[in-house]
Scaffold this active site. Structure first.
Site, PDB file in Angstrom:
ATOM      1  N   ASP A  50       2.997  -3.479   6.326  1.00 29.92           N
ATOM      2  CA  ASP A  50       3.247  -2.897   5.007  1.00 29.92           C
ATOM      3  C   ASP A  50       1.927  -2.505   4.356  1.00 29.92           C
ATOM      4  O   ASP A  50       1.077  -3.351   4.086  1.00 29.92           O
ATOM      5  CB  ASP A  50       3.982  -3.912   4.126  1.00 29.92           C
ATOM      6  CG  ASP A  50       4.289  -3.354   2.748  1.00 29.92           C
ATOM      7  OD1 ASP A  50       5.411  -2.843   2.565  1.00 29.92           O
ATOM      8  OD2 ASP A  50       3.416  -3.431   1.858  1.00 29.92           O
ATOM      9  N   TYR A  55      -3.779   0.811  -1.523  1.00 29.84           N
ATOM     10  CA  TYR A  55      -4.583  -0.186  -0.821  1.00 29.84           C
ATOM     11  C   TYR A  55      -5.813   0.416  -0.148  1.00 29.84           C
ATOM     12  O   TYR A  55      -6.739  -0.320   0.208  1.00 29.84           O
ATOM     13  CB  TYR A  55      -3.741  -0.918   0.232  1.00 29.84           C
ATOM     14  CG  TYR A  55      -2.465  -1.534  -0.264  1.00 29.84           C
ATOM     15  CD1 TYR A  55      -2.216  -1.712  -1.628  1.00 29.84           C
ATOM     16  CD2 TYR A  55      -1.473  -1.945   0.626  1.00 29.84           C
ATOM     17  CE1 TYR A  55      -1.029  -2.263  -2.077  1.00 29.84           C
ATOM     18  CE2 TYR A  55      -0.283  -2.497   0.187  1.00 29.84           C
ATOM     19  CZ  TYR A  55      -0.062  -2.646  -1.166  1.00 29.84           C
ATOM     20  OH  TYR A  55       1.114  -3.191  -1.599  1.00 29.84           O
ATOM     21  N   LYS A  80       3.569   3.711   0.672  1.00 25.70           N
ATOM     22  CA  LYS A  80       4.141   3.867  -0.678  1.00 25.70           C
ATOM     23  C   LYS A  80       3.481   5.001  -1.454  1.00 25.70           C
ATOM     24  O   LYS A  80       2.302   5.302  -1.263  1.00 25.70           O
ATOM     25  CB  LYS A  80       3.985   2.560  -1.469  1.00 25.70           C
ATOM     26  CG  LYS A  80       4.488   1.331  -0.749  1.00 25.70           C
ATOM     27  CD  LYS A  80       4.280   0.062  -1.575  1.00 25.70           C
ATOM     28  CE  LYS A  80       4.519  -1.185  -0.741  1.00 25.70           C
ATOM     29  NZ  LYS A  80       3.383  -1.480   0.153  1.00 25.70           N
ATOM     30  N   HIS A 113       6.123   3.196  -5.428  1.00 27.12           N
ATOM     31  CA  HIS A 113       5.437   1.914  -5.630  1.00 27.12           C
ATOM     32  C   HIS A 113       5.848   1.236  -6.945  1.00 27.12           C
ATOM     33  O   HIS A 113       6.056   0.019  -6.968  1.00 27.12           O
ATOM     34  CB  HIS A 113       3.927   2.155  -5.593  1.00 27.12           C
ATOM     35  CG  HIS A 113       3.145   0.978  -5.123  1.00 27.12           C
ATOM     36  ND1 HIS A 113       1.978   1.086  -4.413  1.00 27.12           N
ATOM     37  CD2 HIS A 113       3.363  -0.357  -5.239  1.00 27.12           C
ATOM     38  CE1 HIS A 113       1.513  -0.118  -4.124  1.00 27.12           C
ATOM     39  NE2 HIS A 113       2.344  -1.002  -4.622  1.00 27.12           N
TER      40      HIS A 113
END
Length: 280
Positions: A50, A55, A80, A113
């Site tokens: 994931d 990120y 996301k 998200h």
């Protein structure tokens, strides 16, 4: 031979696809470190990874998956849509950019998200994700951090139900009402921050005592609890020993008494933002 990956159950989603119930998250892990951590995770037996644009490690995740030697269809990859990319045109561009950074072809799951209700773009963004799915450009689409009202709106305005809602969920924030809403709609519940980071959860005397009774760690107790109540769960670690330990939760069973004690830990306390006001 029994392998760690073969012990992980699959959850069948509303669209008929399936997702491993126990996976690996890479929040707050930089790109190079994510590549190494994902390589360890895949070698240990994880088959769900994931990530997210936020990120900053989609490229590292993609490199690790490609280098693993595993068939692409054996590794389930989620990413996301970030908040700044909501709205139809931006969503399409952001999706293309995520696919390019991952370098893995068609993603398995693409999520919004956060709803960011103040922007009032999440329903338009959701309809765009459904378009991408219908065009065969992503296998499944879902959401993250959506509350019941957000879910009701996107379903009403699109006629399409998200297959997953990924939300903060751990024994200190058990989200019973939201899980019940998911069950009624056929949405799978996926837990982020499943071990309650920075809350002291893993030092809670109740969990320490349960772990002692079973000869396992408090983290393993919490992950077993998630699996037992039906959550998909994505613990994060960059430590190889902990990565392996988080997958080693199939050799013991929690009792009804254990579950009752864990149910009593719910404080309704969030680590992350409130989705109703995030970005307002």
């Amino acid at each position: 031979m029994t392998t760690a990956s073969s012990l992980v159950p699959n959850v069948t989603l509303l669209d008929g696809t399936s997702i491993p119930q126990l996976g690996f998250g890479v929040f707050k892990v930089d790109d190079d470190a994510a590549e190494a951590a994902v390589a360890h995770a895949l070698a240990a037996g994880y088959r769900l990874i994931d990530t997210a644009k936020l990120y900053g490690n989609e490229a590292g995740v993609g490199r690790a998956v490609r280098a693993s030697g595993l068939p692409r269809e054996d590794v389930y990859v989620t990413t996301k849509l970030w908040n700044d990319d909501q709205g139809r045109d931006k969503t399409l561009r952001a999706f293309d950019a995520s696919v390019e950074r991952l370098g893995l072809g068609i993603p398995d799951l693409f999520l919004i998200h956060w709803p960011i209700p103040g922007q009032d773009l999440y329903s338009e963004s959701w309809r765009t994700l459904v378009e991408l799915r219908d065009a065969g450009r992503v296998r499944s689409v879902g959401v993250s951090n959506f509350q019941p009202a957000h879910l009701a709106r996107v379903i009403d305005e699109s006629g399409a139900v998200p297959v997953v809602n990924q939300v903060e969920l751990h024994p200190y924030l058990q989200q019973r009402e939201l899980r019940e809403a998911h069950a009624e709609l056929g949405i799978a519940t996926e837990a982020w921050s499943p071990l309650g980071r920075d809350t002291g959860l893993l030092e809670d005397p109740v969990l320490v005592a349960i772990a002692g009774r079973h000869g396992v760690s408090p983290a393993q107790v919490v992950l077993r609890w998630h699996l037992d109540i039906g959550n998909i769960v994505i613990p994060k670690s960059v430590t190889p020993a902990r990565i392996a330990a988080n997958l080693d939760v199939f050799g013991f069973a929690l009792t009804a008494e254990d579950h009752a004690e864990i149910a009593g830990l719910d404080r309704g306390a969030r680590i992350g933002p409130d989705p109703d006001v995030m970005g307002a």
